[in-house]
Design a protein around this motif. Structure first.
Motif, PDB file in Angstrom:
ATOM      1  N   ARG A 456       8.481  76.313  23.217  1.00 43.35           N
ATOM      2  CA  ARG A 456       8.281  77.223  22.089  1.00 43.35           C
ATOM      3  C   ARG A 456       9.082  78.322  22.478  1.00 43.35           C
ATOM      4  N   ILE A 457      10.210  78.383  22.952  1.00 43.02           N
ATOM      5  CA  ILE A 457      11.098  79.594  23.266  1.00 43.02           C
ATOM      6  C   ILE A 457      12.202  79.505  22.304  1.00 43.02           C
ATOM      7  N   LEU A 458      12.479  80.588  21.918  1.00 47.26           N
ATOM      8  CA  LEU A 458      13.563  80.975  20.790  1.00 47.26           C
ATOM      9  C   LEU A 458      14.569  81.750  21.595  1.00 47.26           C
ATOM     10  N   HIS A 459      15.886  81.473  21.745  1.00 50.52           N
ATOM     11  CA  HIS A 459      16.817  82.292  22.143  1.00 50.52           C
ATOM     12  C   HIS A 459      17.502  83.163  21.324  1.00 50.52           C
ATOM     13  N   ILE A 460      17.904  84.334  21.432  1.00 53.96           N
ATOM     14  CA  ILE A 460      18.588  85.198  20.582  1.00 53.96           C
ATOM     15  C   ILE A 460      19.756  85.791  21.522  1.00 53.96           C
ATOM     16  N   ALA A 461      20.780  85.966  20.686  1.00 53.71           N
ATOM     17  CA  ALA A 461      22.111  86.312  21.641  1.00 53.71           C
ATOM     18  C   ALA A 461      21.930  87.698  21.845  1.00 53.71           C
ATOM     19  N   SER A 462      22.612  88.068  23.185  1.00 52.09           N
ATOM     20  CA  SER A 462      22.254  89.474  23.757  1.00 52.09           C
ATOM     21  C   SER A 462      23.139  90.357  23.134  1.00 52.09           C
ATOM     22  N   GLY A 463      24.226  90.094  22.349  1.00 55.17           N
ATOM     23  CA  GLY A 463      25.266  91.079  22.031  1.00 55.17           C
ATOM     24  C   GLY A 463      26.002  91.621  23.125  1.00 55.17           C
ATOM     25  N   THR A 464      26.940  92.550  22.747  1.00 54.64           N
ATOM     26  CA  THR A 464      27.721  93.338  23.716  1.00 54.64           C
ATOM     27  C   THR A 464      27.516  94.674  23.898  1.00 54.64           C
ATOM     28  N   PRO A 465      28.094  95.363  25.051  1.00 51.17           N
ATOM     29  CA  PRO A 465      27.640  96.914  25.183  1.00 51.17           C
ATOM     30  C   PRO A 465      28.157  97.534  24.333  1.00 51.17           C
ATOM     31  N   ASP A 466      29.266  97.183  23.655  1.00 51.54           N
ATOM     32  CA  ASP A 466      30.136  98.092  22.599  1.00 51.54           C
ATOM     33  C   ASP A 466      29.370  97.901  21.045  1.00 51.54           C
ATOM     34  N   THR A 467      28.521  96.950  20.982  1.00 54.23           N
ATOM     35  CA  THR A 467      27.862  96.871  19.855  1.00 54.23           C
ATOM     36  C   THR A 467      26.544  98.000  19.790  1.00 54.23           C
ATOM     37  N   GLY A 468      26.251  98.353  20.799  1.00 49.23           N
ATOM     38  CA  GLY A 468      25.168  99.470  20.857  1.00 49.23           C
ATOM     39  C   GLY A 468      23.877  98.466  20.684  1.00 49.23           C
ATOM     40  N   GLU A 469      22.707  99.234  20.276  1.00 48.86           N
ATOM     41  CA  GLU A 469      21.346  98.740  20.415  1.00 48.86           C
ATOM     42  C   GLU A 469      21.283  97.507  19.454  1.00 48.86           C
ATOM     43  N   VAL A 470      20.303  96.462  19.857  1.00 48.18           N
ATOM     44  CA  VAL A 470      20.118  95.350  19.316  1.00 48.18           C
ATOM     45  C   VAL A 470      18.471  95.386  18.889  1.00 48.18           C
ATOM     46  N   SER A 471      18.211  95.382  17.738  1.00 50.54           N
ATOM     47  CA  SER A 471      16.851  95.527  17.101  1.00 50.54           C
ATOM     48  C   SER A 471      16.550  94.040  16.560  1.00 50.54           C
ATOM     49  N   ALA A 472      15.876  93.283  17.236  1.00 52.65           N
ATOM     50  CA  ALA A 472      15.363  91.875  16.680  1.00 52.65           C
ATOM     51  C   ALA A 472      13.930  91.854  16.107  1.00 52.65           C
ATOM     52  N   ARG A 473      13.778  91.321  15.080  1.00 57.25           N
ATOM     53  CA  ARG A 473      12.531  91.253  14.552  1.00 57.25           C
ATOM     54  C   ARG A 473      12.369  89.658  14.139  1.00 57.25           C
TER      55      ARG A 473
END
Length: 478
Positions: A456-473
């Motif tokens: 029951r683990i969901l993976h979410i892509a980390s993003g890259t430093p130049d994209t700034g903040e990631v806010s996942a819901r």
């Protein structure tokens, strides 16, 4: 340390509670969780911030002749399946490690290692905790071997409340001789440090072992408060950290404050502890206080009257814990918290502590997995009402600098935000229990990756430093 009656009259308990509240800063915080960015995090080998959640294993190890907990491998599997736990504070005993002076029982450590591998096979990280309560069996406690107990013939009376044995003359004398605040016949701290070095050398390459909790709920005997924490306790910690680093360069080292005060939200005087890992390498010291507000420590529930005192204690505890963690430059792990789950308001209290930990960016280890009224399963290993309170959605690993995370049960929404960071690899991983996410989760604000319906683990892509903040819901998938 559940100090339900440690020498207290009703007036004394009230006075101690009032003293604890002198450092409170008002009502419990409300509103959005404050940013977690900026404080230290326990990290994995990919640089991801870890949110460690699990149970203590186990009180049963204290009294068993073999020093091992009650569990079998099937119990580890059940915990992983029922709670989604990824962490365990595993109790070990000095008496079992070093049964005679300078002689180590490697057979005992082999049996500990077998259980560590059970946990590792089910995705857990393990912290080994050198546990003591009331010093050791020779003074009617657990932990230290009889040969390391110098009570000088002073008595230790049986007590209905086990905590009262801390203030018995023989127990105080044993602690004083251990800490060197009296003229003990031997340097018992040298034995303790060497025992830890032997344990660390044995487990340095066990991949499931994340680190070592140097001493459960330290008690200073006749020396208490700042004189104890900044004196004998800090000296033992520095000595033991150095010894461990000689055999284990990378594991995290967990340190606890004096229990009697810090458990209740009073200040700690534990000073900065250097980590001799090497020039340019970040320290791996974790601050691991326990949390037992005095009203619940005295056996009460989380009811209207006591609840107000508990809430103010939680506010004080947070303030003092964060202050000490900043001084240490350390991440925070709540090494113990809990209460009898049959008491009124107990389930609400546990949920409140978990929310508090989320807002602090702290890991949590509930006391304990021993079947019964404190546990998520009864003596027949059937789930209790506590289980669904502990089995809640949460991040496991955050691939960047965490900002905040929180579970909103009414809205069925887990929010996790972070800033991608150079050098951090892998995905952010979140745990989504079936009771709230029967078909997995839908992600907005980030890119969803693989979903494992077994763990029951969901993976979410980390993003890259130049994209700034990631806010996942993350919300339940329809």
């Amino acid at each position: 340390m559940r100090l339900r009656a440690i020498g207290w009259t009703a007036a004394g308990a009230a006075a101690a509670m009032a003293a604890a509240l002198l450092v409170a800063v008002g009502p419990a915080r409300a509103g959005p969780a404050p940013t977690a960015t900026g404080h230290r995090w326990i990290t994995d080998d990919q640089g991801r911030a870890l949110v460690l959640t699990g149970l203590n294993t186990a009180s049963s190890a204290k009294s068993r002749p073999d020093g091992l907990p009650w569990i079998k491998e099937a119990d580890v599997r059940r915990e992983a399946d029922a709670l989604g736990s990824d962490f365990v504070r595993f109790l070990i005993q000095w008496r079992s490690v070093e049964p005679t002076p300078g002689t180590y029982d490697d057979g005992y450590l082999d049996r500990v290692a077998e259980r560590v591998r059970w946990y590792g096979a089910h995705g857990f990280r393990v912290m080994l905790d050198m546990h003591q309560d009331v010093y050791g069996p020779a003074v009617k406690g657990n932990g230290a071997p009889a040969w390391a107990t110098e009570a000088e013939g002073l008595p230790v009376a049986d007590r209905d409340q086990w905590e009262l044995k801390y203030i018995e003359p023989g127990t105080v004398r044993a602690f004083d001789n251990f800490w060197g605040t009296r003229g003990a016949s031997r340097d018992l701290r040298a034995h303790y440090t060497a025992a830890w070095a032997h344990v660390a050398g044995r487990f340095a390459h066990e991949t499931a072992v994340v680190g070592y909790d140097l001493m459960n709920e330290p008690f200073g005997g006749s020396v208490q408060g700042p004189a104890f924490e900044a004196g004998p306790l800090a000296a033992l910690y520095r000595r033991t950290i150095t010894a461990i680093r000689a055999v284990d360069h990378d594991s995290w080292i967990f340190v606890e404050p004096e229990a009697v005060s810090a458990n209740w939200g009073l200040p700690s005087a534990l000073p900065y502890l250097a980590d001799p890992r090497g020039e340019g390498e970040a320290a791996r010291i974790v601050y691991a206080p326990h949390l037992y507000p005095l009203p619940t420590d005295l056996g009460g529930g989380y009811t209207a009257g006591a609840g107000r005192w508990v809430d103010r204690t939680l506010t004080s505890w947070r303030e003092q814990t964060e202050k000490t963690a900043r001084r240490l430059g350390a991440p925070v792990l709540i090494g113990e918290y809990g209460l009898d789950a049959t008491l009124p308001g107990a389930l609400e209290y546990v949920a409140r502590v978990r929310a508090l930990a989320d807002s602090m960016g702290a890991g949590t280890v509930y006391w304990s997995n021993d079947p019964g009224s404190w546990a998520p399963w009864d003596r027949d290993l059937r789930p209790t009402p506590l289980l669904p309170v502990l089995d809640r959605p949460a991040p496991r690993a955050i691939a960047g600098d965490p900002i905040a995370y929180a579970w909103d049960e009414p809205l069925r929404t887990l929010a996790v935000s972070w800033r991608p960071k150079e050098g951090v690899r892998g995905d952010t991983e979140v745990y989504l229990p079936a009771r709230f996410f029967p078909h997995g989760g839908e992600v907005t604000g980030a890119t969803a990756g693989a979903w494992d319906p077994t763990t029951r683990i969901l993976h979410i892509a980390s993003g890259t430093p130049d994209t700034g903040e990631v806010s996942a819901r993350i919300r339940p998938r329809a």
